[in-house]
Scaffold this active site. Structure first.
Site, PDB file in Angstrom:
ATOM      1  N   ASN B  76      34.788 -33.424  10.711  1.00  0.00           N
ATOM      2  CA  ASN B  76      35.576 -32.791   9.650  1.00  0.00           C
ATOM      3  C   ASN B  76      36.432 -33.807   8.923  1.00  0.00           C
ATOM      4  O   ASN B  76      36.778 -34.862   9.459  1.00  0.00           O
ATOM      5  CB  ASN B  76      36.468 -31.690  10.238  1.00  0.00           C
ATOM      6  CG  ASN B  76      37.738 -32.260  10.839  1.00  0.00           C
ATOM      7  OD1 ASN B  76      38.751 -32.406  10.146  1.00  0.00           O
ATOM      8  ND2 ASN B  76      37.705 -32.615  12.112  1.00  0.00           N
ATOM      9  N   PHE B 136      49.110 -38.065  16.908  1.00  0.00           N
ATOM     10  CA  PHE B 136      48.883 -39.484  16.612  1.00  0.00           C
ATOM     11  C   PHE B 136      47.383 -39.765  16.588  1.00  0.00           C
ATOM     12  O   PHE B 136      46.935 -40.852  16.945  1.00  0.00           O
ATOM     13  CB  PHE B 136      49.535 -40.378  17.677  1.00  0.00           C
ATOM     14  CG  PHE B 136      51.038 -40.271  17.726  1.00  0.00           C
ATOM     15  CD1 PHE B 136      51.773 -39.895  16.602  1.00  0.00           C
ATOM     16  CD2 PHE B 136      51.733 -40.588  18.884  1.00  0.00           C
ATOM     17  CE1 PHE B 136      53.164 -39.809  16.653  1.00  0.00           C
ATOM     18  CE2 PHE B 136      53.115 -40.512  18.934  1.00  0.00           C
ATOM     19  CZ  PHE B 136      53.841 -40.109  17.819  1.00  0.00           C
ATOM     20  N   CYS B 138      44.805 -37.942  14.226  1.00  0.00           N
ATOM     21  CA  CYS B 138      43.921 -37.609  13.110  1.00  0.00           C
ATOM     22  C   CYS B 138      43.414 -38.904  12.469  1.00  0.00           C
ATOM     23  O   CYS B 138      44.201 -39.710  11.988  1.00  0.00           O
ATOM     24  CB  CYS B 138      44.660 -36.747  12.102  1.00  0.00           C
ATOM     25  SG  CYS B 138      43.608 -36.265  10.746  1.00  0.00           S
ATOM     26  N   ASN B 203      41.759 -36.715  20.478  1.00  0.00           N
ATOM     27  CA  ASN B 203      41.579 -36.223  19.119  1.00  0.00           C
ATOM     28  C   ASN B 203      40.178 -36.650  18.676  1.00  0.00           C
ATOM     29  O   ASN B 203      39.383 -37.131  19.496  1.00  0.00           O
ATOM     30  CB  ASN B 203      42.676 -36.784  18.202  1.00  0.00           C
ATOM     31  CG  ASN B 203      42.952 -35.832  17.039  1.00  0.00           C
ATOM     32  OD1 ASN B 203      42.035 -35.399  16.347  1.00  0.00           O
ATOM     33  ND2 ASN B 203      44.221 -35.520  16.812  1.00  0.00           N
ATOM     34  N   CYS B 356       9.084 -44.493  32.506  1.00  0.00           N
ATOM     35  CA  CYS B 356       9.158 -45.563  33.500  1.00  0.00           C
ATOM     36  C   CYS B 356       8.144 -46.668  33.183  1.00  0.00           C
ATOM     37  O   CYS B 356       8.434 -47.848  33.304  1.00  0.00           O
ATOM     38  CB  CYS B 356       8.932 -44.996  34.902  1.00  0.00           C
ATOM     39  SG  CYS B 356       9.358 -46.155  36.217  1.00  0.00           S
ATOM     40  N   CYS B 384      16.602 -45.770  39.498  1.00  0.00           N
ATOM     41  CA  CYS B 384      17.523 -45.771  38.348  1.00  0.00           C
ATOM     42  C   CYS B 384      17.879 -44.394  37.827  1.00  0.00           C
ATOM     43  O   CYS B 384      18.850 -44.229  37.109  1.00  0.00           O
ATOM     44  CB  CYS B 384      16.937 -46.611  37.229  1.00  0.00           C
ATOM     45  SG  CYS B 384      15.530 -45.835  36.414  1.00  0.00           S
TER      46      CYS B 384
HETATM   47  C1  LIG Z   1      38.531 -28.901  11.348  1.00  0.00           C
HETATM   48  C2  LIG Z   1      39.375 -29.588  12.351  1.00  0.00           C
HETATM   49  C3  LIG Z   1      40.705 -29.811  12.080  1.00  0.00           C
HETATM   50  C4  LIG Z   1      41.490 -30.421  13.011  1.00  0.00           C
HETATM   51  N1  LIG Z   1      42.802 -30.564  12.735  1.00  0.00           N
HETATM   52  C5  LIG Z   1      43.625 -31.106  13.661  1.00  0.00           C
HETATM   53  C6  LIG Z   1      45.018 -31.144  13.438  1.00  0.00           C
HETATM   54  O1  LIG Z   1      45.517 -30.699  12.420  1.00  0.00           O
HETATM   55  N2  LIG Z   1      45.779 -31.684  14.384  1.00  0.00           N
HETATM   56  C7  LIG Z   1      45.268 -32.176  15.556  1.00  0.00           C
HETATM   57  O2  LIG Z   1      46.043 -32.655  16.403  1.00  0.00           O
HETATM   58  N3  LIG Z   1      43.956 -32.149  15.799  1.00  0.00           N
HETATM   59  C8  LIG Z   1      43.121 -31.609  14.881  1.00  0.00           C
HETATM   60  N4  LIG Z   1      41.775 -31.517  15.158  1.00  0.00           N
HETATM   61  C9  LIG Z   1      41.258 -32.061  16.418  1.00  0.00           C
HETATM   62  C10 LIG Z   1      41.125 -30.977  17.504  1.00  0.00           C
HETATM   63  O3  LIG Z   1      42.396 -30.449  17.832  1.00  0.00           O
HETATM   64  C11 LIG Z   1      40.529 -31.527  18.810  1.00  0.00           C
HETATM   65  O4  LIG Z   1      41.324 -32.575  19.284  1.00  0.00           O
HETATM   66  C12 LIG Z   1      39.125 -32.042  18.610  1.00  0.00           C
HETATM   67  O5  LIG Z   1      38.419 -31.198  17.756  1.00  0.00           O
HETATM   68  C13 LIG Z   1      38.364 -32.200  19.938  1.00  0.00           C
HETATM   69  O6  LIG Z   1      38.175 -30.986  20.604  1.00  0.00           O
HETATM   70  P1  LIG Z   1      36.791 -30.127  20.532  1.00  0.00           P
HETATM   71  O7  LIG Z   1      35.704 -31.043  20.945  1.00  0.00           O
HETATM   72  O8  LIG Z   1      37.008 -28.965  21.440  1.00  0.00           O
HETATM   73  O9  LIG Z   1      36.649 -29.699  19.112  1.00  0.00           O
HETATM   74  C14 LIG Z   1      40.957 -30.878  14.235  1.00  0.00           C
HETATM   75  C15 LIG Z   1      39.635 -30.647  14.505  1.00  0.00           C
HETATM   76  C16 LIG Z   1      38.829 -29.996  13.594  1.00  0.00           C
HETATM   77  C17 LIG Z   1      37.393 -29.725  13.890  1.00  0.00           C
HETATM   78  S1  SF4 Z   2      14.084 -43.815  39.349  1.00  0.00           S
HETATM   79 FE1  SF4 Z   2      13.730 -45.284  37.657  1.00  0.00          FE
HETATM   80  S2  SF4 Z   2      12.373 -46.805  38.550  1.00  0.00           S
HETATM   81 FE2  SF4 Z   2      12.301 -45.032  39.914  1.00  0.00          FE
HETATM   82  S3  SF4 Z   2      10.588 -43.849  39.177  1.00  0.00           S
HETATM   83 FE3  SF4 Z   2      12.394 -43.022  38.165  1.00  0.00          FE
HETATM   84  S4  SF4 Z   2      12.460 -44.148  36.218  1.00  0.00           S
HETATM   85 FE4  SF4 Z   2      11.084 -45.304  37.524  1.00  0.00          FE
END
Ligand SMILES: Cc1cc2nc3c(=O)[nH]c(=O)nc-3n(C[C@H](O)[C@H](O)[C@H](O)COP(=O)(O)O)c2cc1C
Ligand code: SF4
Ligand SMILES: Cc1cc2nc3c(=O)[nH]c(=O)nc-3n(C[C@H](O)[C@H](O)[C@H](O)COP(=O)(O)OP(=O)(O)OC[C@H]3O[C@@H](n4cnc5c(N)ncnc54)[C@H](O)[C@@H]3O)c2cc1C
Ligand code: SF4
Ligand code: SF4
Lengths: 458, 447
Positions: B76, B136, B138, B203, B356, B384
């Site tokens: 956003n 702190f 945005c 944030n 793999c 892995c």
């Molecule tokens: C449209 C939008 C506006 C936002 N405005 C603010 C804001 O005004 N102040 C703030 O601290 N964070 C703002 N955020 C951040 C959200 O509070 C939050 O930290 C962030 O979206 C991560 O959380 P989520 O993954 O659940 O969305 C905003 C996020 C979105 C999507």
């Molecule tokens: S764990 Fe990693 S090395 Fe072992 S079969 Fe799976 S992909 Fe291959």
């Protein structure tokens, strides 16, 4: 009542309203909307050495084309499809996917719901064909001329590939229109909106192909001449004959060959003008029987029965096809062998069948007689190859089980003559198989001609 | 039934699910509906000085979708509230009055000078709100004006503003951190030094969602141009979890109350943040995607899981995962695993093989005796986990620990723990193996 008037057969056109007719003959599977296609494409796992691809007779790279759809490149997807199968649009509509690619899709294994490969294939090819461009270009002209006999799937496929390789191709077709059974045989609700002709037009855009219609081999043209005039000949003749029924009364009016009747239906512009019986019996157990039954029903026949001489499990029509018939109100009956068509005043009144039992793969008659009243009887008991046109050279072209014998490269026993599709032995009588035959033959013709010109040049 | 109530900085709420400061909390109407749906608290959309900022009048969001257009990431370019300060304050006061049991935190962002902070804090106190959160974080628009992440990226400023806020207000102060920084521990330490009571994170992450290939501009496109925005939603959760864990185990910040934010979509995401030590969690994108009702699933899911595990309260499991976050060098190199494929579950898609084979260790067959079959070759498998991750069938491939002898290295596997610090291949190896420092422990919640 003793002196009742003789029963009148009830065969007439216009049984249904326009709307009902439209419904019965509308697309069996309406095309996917773009969003539906994206959702469906997302279901594909992009399998390694994908089982679906191995099951496709033309070996279309299915995971790749689905991924191209997913990445918003449907035209690229279509190109992937068409490079393996130039009739990918028709195959998307008519392939029994439930016994081919979709049967082995890992999502069928996982959850009984395969990726809708056929529908996605149709989506991609529709997008490309609507754009009106042809995705392939011809190679530099080779100066070689090739005769293709039969403009069905096998012939068209061979012709396209040969033209693409730079050869000049002439197709000789006995009928009025090209397309073979795509035009004259496939059920109307599988290839709506004149798709067969649109596809032929699309295919011809490659250039270098001339079609001469109403030119039948054995009548208007002859194999000996073709071999002389052309550098190679491909035969894609299909099965231009029907197995004789071997039952009495076959000549009565109202008794039809299902394939011919479907061809009439496919060529009828206004379906309300096509007569159909009130009670229809179809004899057979394959795709043709299903198509005849379902289309008779769609025309307004009240009672449609498909009578098959063996059990359900032996039916050639897939479980899915049987289901389509059943849900459309066609009655499927098994273990009934036709004995006699009942006729009065030269007209069909019904059919007499004898009950059979299948034991250890052997069919035995029980002597029990079953009679079904009918106004129309369709025979859909298989077609056979008519060696018409090849007969004059029959001495040199080998047949097997009544069809042309070919090797893996689709070479016949006659030098310079290749063959493919339904007319060759060992195929499966499917559109997609015919396309693959044409493709294989074209590759081999190309390789043979190129090797010959190289030798000549040296 | 498990008790979901929380007390965070003395602020109580019936459950740990708060709505993050964002559009869902921008006005009374929304917050009222949120509380009716069951949210435990809200952080009101960030307030600023009058006159209010203006937002773009074109599109402000962009998204990344997974299958079936499931929203995976949202971006956003919205700024802080664009409504008058008075209107917001009035509504905050009224909502708090009507919903005394819910947490009401007010997010703030004013220029980096003492007077504006002092002024706005006094106004917020009058509303009866429970605390403030200093925005702190945005990363777009406001940062160009020296606010938001422009402050959050300079630890000294964070400390300074936090200190002003503590001096001029009795309210608990939460510092909301930006992830747009190389080491999250520095801003967290600064917040603590400045006297902040808690940190909340993360944030949004600076991002450009996509480039429109028809007009060659970033999306969302405003009259042919685009500007970077802030990224959030399920895609950012791993980034947030790592940052939370870093703060949780840093000796300088261990125990600082945390409100976890970033991609929380289901109860499980919330439980994971809490397991790393968060006292509450905040949600934005999940609510913006599906509406406020998602909190019902979060609450029932968390409660049912706690019942199953026998946790009576949030405190019973809070922070339990933090001590298990360690440095790579302390991981046990004698822990040897091999992939195992459950042939009954395998649907033969071949993805494990090709992953793999092409990109890793050539340790999975695709043919055995001429049949399509996928089996792990222990002599090649390095354990892995790649195949596990690419397999479309859940639990079809698992990693199994082996002991005694590794057919790949053809060497015995020591029974005891052994890490990199004393490994012979380590040029800096020490003679006596080093162990991870005792995990820093959190002070008891009651303290
Ligand atoms: C449209 C939008 C506006 C936002 N405005 C603010 C804001 O005004 N102040 C703030 O601290 N964070 C703002 N955020 C951040 C959200 O509070 C939050 O930290 C962030 O979206 C991560 O959380 P989520 O993954 O659940 O969305 C905003 C996020 C979105 C999507
Ligand atoms: S764990 Fe990693 S090395 Fe072992 S079969 Fe799976 S992909 Fe291959
Ligand atoms: C009713 C019916 C329904 C079917 N439904 C399906 C389906 O749903 N899905 C599917 O995959 N398959 C279906 N099939 C099978 C499929 O149509 C065929 O396998 C396929 O068309 C074979 O292609 P071909 O090119 O070999 O032959 P054809 O399509 O038969 O084409 C042969 C062409 O050669 C021409 N020809 C014949 N003799 C001569 C001659 N002497 N000189 C010049 N030209 C000649 C014919 O006029 C024809 O145009 C169906 C078949 C029938 C009969
Ligand atoms: S088998 Fe199914 S899932 Fe696998 S590539 Fe083919 S269509 Fe996709
Ligand atoms: S990825 Fe999973 S389902 Fe696919 S072949 Fe490997 S083990 Fe089987």
């Amino acid at each position: 009542m003793t002196n009742s008037a003789p029963r009148q057969p009830d065969i007439r056109p216009g049984r249904l309203s326009e709307e009902a007719l439209g419904q019965g003959f509308s697309d069996l599977h309406p095309a996917l909307e773009p969003h539906e296609a994206l959702v469906e494409a997302d279901r594909c796992y992009f399998c390694y050495d994908a089982p679906c691809m191995q099951a496709c007779p033309t070996a279309i790279d299915i995971p790749l084309f689905i991924r191209e759809i997913q990445a918003h490149n449907p035209k690229g997807a279509a190109k992937t499809i068409l490079s393996a199968n130039i009739l990918g649009g028709m195959c998307a509509r008519v392939c029994p996917t439930e016994t081919l690619c979709e049967e082995v899709c890992v999502r069928e294994t996982a959850e009984g719901q395969p990726v809708k490969i056929g529908m996605l294939q149709r989506f991609a090819t529709d997008v490309l064909m609507e754009a009106g461009t042809h995705p392939f270009q011809r190679a530099a002209p080779t100066g070689q001329r090739i005769a293709v006999v039969g403009a069905g799937p096998a012939g068209l496929s061979a012709a396209h590939r040969l033209a693409m390789k730079g050869h000049d191709v002439t197709i000789f077709e006995a009928r009025e229109k090209p397309g073979g059974l795509n035009e004259y045989g496939i059920a109307a609700y599988k290839a709506t909106e004149d798709f067969a002709q649109r596809e032929v037009e699309f295919l011809l855009k490659i250039g270098g192909i001339t079609i001469e219609t109403k030119k039948a081999l054995g009548h208007d043209i002859h194999l000996a001449e073709l071999r002389k005039e052309y550098d190679a000949v491909f035969l894609g003749l299909g099965l231009a004959g029907v197995n004789a029924l071997g039952a009495e009364g076959e000549t009565a009016s109202g008794a039809h060959d299902a394939v011919a009747w479907i061809a009439d239906l496919r060529q009828t512009r206004d379906l309300s003008e096509l007569p159909v019986g009130r009670r229809v019996v179809v004899i057979g157990g394959g795709m043709t029987a299903i198509d005849a039954g379902v289309q008779a029903k769609a025309l307004g026949a009240e009672e449609v029965t498909i009578a098959y001489r063996r059990g359900r499990e032996a039916m050639n029509a897939s479980a899915y096809e049987q289901e389509v018939a059943a849900t459309r109100g066609v009655h499927l009956r098994f273990n009934l062998q036709p004995k006699r068509i009942l006729a009065e005043n030269g007209h069909v009144m019904g059919i007499e069948l004898e009950r059979t039992v299948s034991q250890d793969g052997k069919l035995t008659l029980t002597g029990e007689i079953v009679t079904i009243e009918a106004d129309q009887v369709f025979k859909a008991i298989g077609q056979s190859f008519v060696a018409d046109g090849t007969s004059e050279e029959a001495a040199s072209i080998s047949l097997e089980k009544g069809r042309i014998k070919v090797d893996a490269a689709r070479r016949t026993s006659l030098e310079g003559v290749w063959a493919g599709g339904d007319c060759v032995v060992g195929g499966e009588d499917l559109t997609v198989v015919a396309v693959e035959d044409g493709k294989i033959a074209a590759e081999d013709i190309h390789a043979t001609l190129m090797a010959a010109t190289k030798v000549a040049a040296e | 039934m498990a008790d979901l109530s929380t007390s965070f900085l003395g602020i109580s709420s019936p459950n740990p699910f708060w709505l993050a400061s964002a559009p869902p909390t921008d006005k009374e109407y929304n917050v009222q509906r949120a509380f009716e749906a069951g949210w435990g608290g809200v952080v009101w959309k960030t307030l600023g000085e009058d006159p209010p900022i203006v937002n773009v009048n074109g599109p402000r969001y962009g998204a990344i979708h997974g299958p079936d257009r499931r929203l995976i990431g949202l971006n956003n370019i919205e700024l802080i509230t664009d409504r008058a300060l008075d209107t917001n304050l009035e509504e905050i006061a009224r909502v708090k009055r009507n919903w005394p049991d819910r947490a009401m935190i007010v997010s703030l962002m004013v220029p980096c000078e003492e007077a504006p902070w002092q002024k706005i804090l006094a106004l917020v106190e009058q509303t009866g709100a429970d605390g403030v959160e200093l925005n702190f974080g945005c990363p777009h628009g406001m940062s160009e004006r020296g606010m938001g992440s422009a402050v959050g990226q300079v630890p000294e400023y964070i400390e300074m503003v936090a200190r002003w806020c503590k001096e001029h207000s009795k309210l608990p102060v939460i510092v909301k951190l930006t992830p747009n920084i190389t080491d999250i521990r520095y801003p967290a330490r600064a917040a603590k030094k400045g006297g902040a009571d808690a940190v909340s994170l993360i944030n949004t992450v600076s991002s450009i969602m996509s480039i429109d290939l028809d007009n060659f501009a970033p999306t969302p496109t405003i009259d042919g141009k685009g500007s970077h925005g802030g990224y959030c939603g399920p895609a950012v959760k791993p980034i947030a979890l790592n940052m939370v864990a870093e703060i949780a185990r840093d000796p300088e910040t261990v125990g600082i109350p945390m409100s976890g934010i970033g991609g929380i979509t289901t109860w499980r995401d919330a439980a994971e943040f809490i397991a790393l030590g968060c006292g509450t969690v905040q949600v934005c994108t999940a609510a913006m995607t599906y509406g406020f009702k998602v909190v019902k699933e979060m609450a029932s899911g968390l409660s049912d899981w706690m019942d199953e595990k026998g946790y009576a309260s949030i405190e019973d499991f809070r922070g339990r995962a933090a001590p298990n976050v360690t440095d790579w060098q302390y991981l046990n190199l004698n822990y040897v695993t091999k992939a195992r494929i459950d042939q009954d579950k395998c649907i033969s898609c071949g993805r494990c093989h090709i992953a793999c084979e092409d990109t890793s260790h050539q340790a999975i067959t695709n043919m055995v005796d001429g049949v399509r079959k996928f089996e792990v070759i222990d002599e090649e498998c390095v354990g892995c986990n790649l195949c596990v991750n690419v397999c479309p069938v859940e639990d079809c491939i698992t990693m199994e620990r082996i002991a005694a002898y590794d057919p790949r290295t053809k060497k015995p596997i020591p029974d005891e723990y052994g890490n990199w610090t004393a490994h012979p291949n380590n040029p800096m190896a020490v003679e006596k193996q080093q162990f991870a420092p005792e995990p820093a422990t959190m002070p008891d919640a009651a303290e």
